[in-house]
Design an enzyme around this catalytic site. Structure first.
Site, PDB file in Angstrom:
ATOM      1  N   GLY A   1     121.888  51.116  52.012  1.00 12.28           N
ATOM      2  CA  GLY A   1     122.925  51.146  53.029  1.00 12.28           C
ATOM      3  C   GLY A   1     122.414  51.614  54.376  1.00 12.28           C
ATOM      4  O   GLY A   1     121.210  51.735  54.610  1.00 12.28           O
TER       5      GLY A   1
ATOM      6  N   THR B   1     125.954  56.786  57.450  1.00  7.96           N
ATOM      7  CA  THR B   1     127.209  57.292  56.898  1.00  7.96           C
ATOM      8  C   THR B   1     127.428  58.710  57.409  1.00  7.96           C
ATOM      9  O   THR B   1     126.470  59.459  57.608  1.00  7.96           O
ATOM     10  CB  THR B   1     127.177  57.294  55.354  1.00  7.96           C
ATOM     11  OG1 THR B   1     126.985  55.967  54.891  1.00  7.96           O
ATOM     12  CG2 THR B   1     128.478  57.829  54.777  1.00  7.96           C
TER      13      THR B   1
ATOM     14  N   HIS C   1     129.174  62.423  56.593  1.00 10.89           N
ATOM     15  CA  HIS C   1     129.761  63.320  55.594  1.00 10.89           C
ATOM     16  C   HIS C   1     130.223  64.587  56.305  1.00 10.89           C
ATOM     17  O   HIS C   1     129.574  65.051  57.260  1.00 10.89           O
ATOM     18  CB  HIS C   1     128.753  63.693  54.513  1.00 10.89           C
ATOM     19  CG  HIS C   1     128.337  62.552  53.647  1.00 10.89           C
ATOM     20  ND1 HIS C   1     129.229  61.701  53.048  1.00 10.89           N
ATOM     21  CD2 HIS C   1     127.100  62.119  53.280  1.00 10.89           C
ATOM     22  CE1 HIS C   1     128.572  60.797  52.348  1.00 10.89           C
ATOM     23  NE2 HIS C   1     127.279  61.031  52.469  1.00 10.89           N
TER      24      HIS C   1
ATOM     25  N   CYS D   1     128.126  52.302  58.403  1.00 12.21           N
ATOM     26  CA  CYS D   1     127.628  51.215  57.560  1.00 12.21           C
ATOM     27  C   CYS D   1     127.329  49.957  58.360  1.00 12.21           C
ATOM     28  O   CYS D   1     127.339  48.845  57.817  1.00 12.21           O
ATOM     29  CB  CYS D   1     128.616  50.924  56.428  1.00 12.21           C
ATOM     30  SG  CYS D   1     128.878  52.332  55.338  1.00 12.21           S
TER      31      CYS D   1
END
Length: 222
Positions: free
Chosen positions: A85, A88, A90, A186
């Site tokens: 991927g 991202t 978090h 993404c």
């Protein structure tokens, strides 16, 4: 040490994986170190499969396909994740579930494994009357909004080492959605992100964890 990060273990069926949860924010390098160790132990037959539920402090992770131009603002630490991927986010209010399973014992089918992770999220969201959907060419789980808009509510990124999985999924319960603006999540520029609370649902992390455990048992037959 990584083992001190766990606040509790959850009871699971005898045939299922060990469930671990952490109440505090887990630093990303600590999470990686634990997963690397646990994967080696699973491969050696020295530890059971494991699902670890946690939250991270605000950070960005770069997958193996991450493009430099998709990091728009490095306001938070950026880590090379080693998973598949792209970029991202978090952070607090997002439930991360790291999934360490022996796929040799589960059919050795990577495509099926990813589909099962998607189905796991979809079934967990359905418990809150949220219809999560797959989209061809767009990794993760998506929800339809008014006016035809579609927002991402969950991300998926995994890695295998000799058929043992690690990394996993993340579901947005109530993160600060403005934090996603530092990256192109993404690699998808045309759509936004959302969360359960953003959708108007007063869901707690305990509610979400219960939904994840119940739906995991359904999908992975544990």
């Amino acid at each position: 040490m990584a083992e001190t990060l766990f606040a509790s273990g959850e009871p699971v069926p005898r045939s299922g994986p060990e469930w671990l949860s952490s109440n505090g924010l887990v630093q990303y390098p600590d999470a990686l170190a634990f997963m690397e160790k646990r994967v080696a132990e699973i491969r050696a037959g020295e530890a059971p499969e494991c699902v670890w539920l946690l939250e991270h402090p605000p950070l960005y992770t770069a997958g193996t396909s991450a493009r430099a131009e998709d990091l728009l603002d490095s306001r938070f630490p950026v880590y090379d994740a080693g998973r598949g991927g792209q970029y991202t986010y978090h952070g607090p209010g997002q439930r991360v579930a790291y999934v360490m399973l022996d796929l040799k014992q589960r059919g050795a089918d990577v495509r099926r494994f990813v589909q099962d992770l998607e189905e796991w999220i979809i079934r967990a969201l359905a418990r809150f009357n949220v219809e999560g959907e797959r989209r061809e060419g767009r990794v993760g789980i998506w929800v339809r909004r008014e006016g035809g808009r579609e927002d991402k509510i969950a991300a998926i990124g995994v890695r295998l080492r000799r058929w043992v999985s690690y990394h996993g999924v993340s579901i947005n319960m109530e993160p600060d959605l403005s934090h996603f603006s530092g990256i192109v999540p993404c690699g998808i520029r045309e759509h936004g992100v959302t969360s359960l609370v953003d959708l108007g649902l007063p869901v707690t992390m305990e509610d979400l964890d219960q939904a994840l455990m119940e739906s995991f048992a359904e999908v992975f037959n544990t």
